[in-house]
Design a protein around this motif. Sequence first.
Motif, PDB file in Angstrom:
ATOM      1  N   CYS A 178      -5.552   3.904  -4.791  1.00  0.00           N
ATOM      2  CA  CYS A 178      -4.148   4.290  -4.529  1.00  0.00           C
ATOM      3  C   CYS A 178      -3.145   3.323  -5.159  1.00  0.00           C
ATOM      4  O   CYS A 178      -1.997   3.692  -5.400  1.00  0.00           O
ATOM      5  CB  CYS A 178      -3.882   4.335  -3.030  1.00  0.00           C
ATOM      6  N   GLN A 179      -3.567   2.074  -5.373  1.00  0.00           N
ATOM      7  CA  GLN A 179      -2.612   1.065  -5.820  1.00  0.00           C
ATOM      8  C   GLN A 179      -2.952   0.603  -7.244  1.00  0.00           C
ATOM      9  O   GLN A 179      -3.535  -0.456  -7.422  1.00  0.00           O
ATOM     10  CB  GLN A 179      -2.616  -0.125  -4.858  1.00  0.00           C
ATOM     11  N   GLN A 180      -2.622   1.427  -8.203  1.00  0.00           N
ATOM     12  CA  GLN A 180      -2.930   1.040  -9.595  1.00  0.00           C
ATOM     13  C   GLN A 180      -1.666   0.746 -10.367  1.00  0.00           C
ATOM     14  O   GLN A 180      -0.611   1.191 -10.022  1.00  0.00           O
ATOM     15  CB  GLN A 180      -3.691   2.170 -10.255  1.00  0.00           C
ATOM     16  N   PHE A 214       0.842  -1.200   0.000  1.00  0.00           N
ATOM     17  CA  PHE A 214       0.000   0.000   0.000  1.00  0.00           C
ATOM     18  C   PHE A 214       0.880   1.254   0.000  1.00  0.00           C
ATOM     19  O   PHE A 214       0.675   2.185  -0.780  1.00  0.00           O
ATOM     20  CB  PHE A 214      -0.936   0.015   1.224  1.00  0.00           C
ATOM     21  N   LEU A 215       1.875   1.259   0.863  1.00  0.00           N
ATOM     22  CA  LEU A 215       2.732   2.450   0.971  1.00  0.00           C
ATOM     23  C   LEU A 215       3.623   2.619  -0.261  1.00  0.00           C
ATOM     24  O   LEU A 215       4.049   3.724  -0.580  1.00  0.00           O
ATOM     25  CB  LEU A 215       3.563   2.389   2.253  1.00  0.00           C
ATOM     26  N   LEU A 216       3.841   1.526  -0.966  1.00  0.00           N
ATOM     27  CA  LEU A 216       4.605   1.607  -2.224  1.00  0.00           C
ATOM     28  C   LEU A 216       3.727   2.127  -3.364  1.00  0.00           C
ATOM     29  O   LEU A 216       4.215   2.532  -4.407  1.00  0.00           O
ATOM     30  CB  LEU A 216       5.153   0.206  -2.568  1.00  0.00           C
ATOM     31  N   LYS A 217       2.402   2.071  -3.129  1.00  0.00           N
ATOM     32  CA  LYS A 217       1.409   2.529  -4.105  1.00  0.00           C
ATOM     33  C   LYS A 217       1.494   1.753  -5.423  1.00  0.00           C
ATOM     34  O   LYS A 217       1.512   2.344  -6.510  1.00  0.00           O
ATOM     35  CB  LYS A 217       1.547   4.025  -4.373  1.00  0.00           C
ATOM     36  N   VAL A 218       1.588   0.434  -5.314  1.00  0.00           N
ATOM     37  CA  VAL A 218       1.574  -0.394  -6.526  1.00  0.00           C
ATOM     38  C   VAL A 218       0.477  -1.452  -6.402  1.00  0.00           C
ATOM     39  O   VAL A 218       0.121  -1.877  -5.294  1.00  0.00           O
ATOM     40  CB  VAL A 218       2.931  -1.104  -6.783  1.00  0.00           C
ATOM     41  N   TRP A 219      -0.020  -1.876  -7.557  1.00  0.00           N
ATOM     42  CA  TRP A 219      -0.997  -2.967  -7.608  1.00  0.00           C
ATOM     43  C   TRP A 219      -0.308  -4.216  -7.060  1.00  0.00           C
ATOM     44  O   TRP A 219       0.772  -4.593  -7.551  1.00  0.00           O
ATOM     45  CB  TRP A 219      -1.445  -3.160  -9.066  1.00  0.00           C
ATOM     46  N   PRO A 220      -0.878  -4.867  -6.049  1.00  0.00           N
ATOM     47  CA  PRO A 220      -0.157  -5.940  -5.350  1.00  0.00           C
ATOM     48  C   PRO A 220       0.164  -7.158  -6.212  1.00  0.00           C
ATOM     49  O   PRO A 220       1.058  -7.937  -5.871  1.00  0.00           O
ATOM     50  CB  PRO A 220      -1.110  -6.348  -4.224  1.00  0.00           C
ATOM     51  N   PHE A 221      -0.565  -7.305  -7.326  1.00  0.00           N
ATOM     52  CA  PHE A 221      -0.396  -8.536  -8.109  1.00  0.00           C
ATOM     53  C   PHE A 221       0.498  -8.332  -9.335  1.00  0.00           C
ATOM     54  O   PHE A 221       0.581  -9.184 -10.209  1.00  0.00           O
ATOM     55  CB  PHE A 221      -1.773  -9.099  -8.475  1.00  0.00           C
ATOM     56  N   ARG A 222       1.147  -7.186  -9.385  1.00  0.00           N
ATOM     57  CA  ARG A 222       2.143  -6.956 -10.422  1.00  0.00           C
ATOM     58  C   ARG A 222       3.287  -7.951 -10.279  1.00  0.00           C
ATOM     59  O   ARG A 222       3.581  -8.417  -9.175  1.00  0.00           O
ATOM     60  CB  ARG A 222       2.729  -5.544 -10.276  1.00  0.00           C
ATOM     61  N   LEU A 223       3.974  -8.206 -11.393  1.00  0.00           N
ATOM     62  CA  LEU A 223       5.154  -9.064 -11.311  1.00  0.00           C
ATOM     63  C   LEU A 223       6.348  -8.209 -10.880  1.00  0.00           C
ATOM     64  O   LEU A 223       6.423  -7.023 -11.207  1.00  0.00           O
ATOM     65  CB  LEU A 223       5.444  -9.706 -12.675  1.00  0.00           C
TER      66      LEU A 223
END
Length: 306
Positions: A304-306, A216-225
Amino acid sequence: MSEGPEVRRAADKIAEAILGRSVADLQCKFITSILKEKIIGSTVLSVDTYGKNIIIHFSSNVYLRNHMMMWGKWRIYSRTEYDSGKAKPPIRVKWKKDLNNNKLANVSNKIENVAVLSDTDLITNVQNDPRTRLALITDTHVIVQFNGPILQFSEDNPLQHESITRLGPDALKPGFDIKEAKKRLKERIEMKLVDLLLDQTFVAGIGNKYKSEILFLLKVWPFRLAKDLSLSEQEKLFQKIRGVLKTGYLNAGRTRPQQHGENGKWNFRHWVFRRAGRPCWICDTPIIMDRHSSSRVTFWCPCCQQ
Ligand SMILES: [Zn+2]
């Protein structure tokens, strides 16, 4: 649930109780009589952690490695309390049927569905609790391990055993080896971020709670490679890993700073973890709980995480 920061806090409390003390007795089913004899009368030289492992070193050069997995607990009692039979074991929880899907309610997101046993079911003296796996007794304290699936006694230093050497660098150690972690990231580039963070051979100590909070704090979609992270995102990932684990360690597992006027209740303690359906602290979008995109449940914000 025992993730790196919680394990280190448990180790700190154990150290406070027994470091430098002589072992008066030890009760455990998982130790040979030879090692038990060596430990009794010896002194506790150190209580250390690596990732989710606690390592206790005795002056007789015997070591204990403990890993609590999901269900182990340590409790510390004064010797007086223990000897008098008034030392209470941790409360036992029973799983309630979730009437909506007829499955056992999961404590991670259905905390309201979990009930404690009635008073008559509770064992009030820790000495009678069948969950006890180890009681290590000094003249002042008794440390008790409940349910711990791994209690490994040896005369070799566990830090040199494969069970520890195969692990990635420990982000809570002052000398967190980011260079080594980057090398391990390159070797796991095809993994989803959610799986990568739980891989203890990448970085040791991150569990499911910290996984969701870090991403969440990295602001990335969690299922990215992992391979889709830019170099600057990789740098930021290591900063967040280190920062979030340290925050959890220093704040009794809390990962979100306490805001003015807020209480310390569970719902305020995290950014996304166990907050399914509640509004994101940043954008008000309801937090999602995803059980299907990886092996463990993940909490995240779709805005937030896209
Ligand atoms: Zn958000």
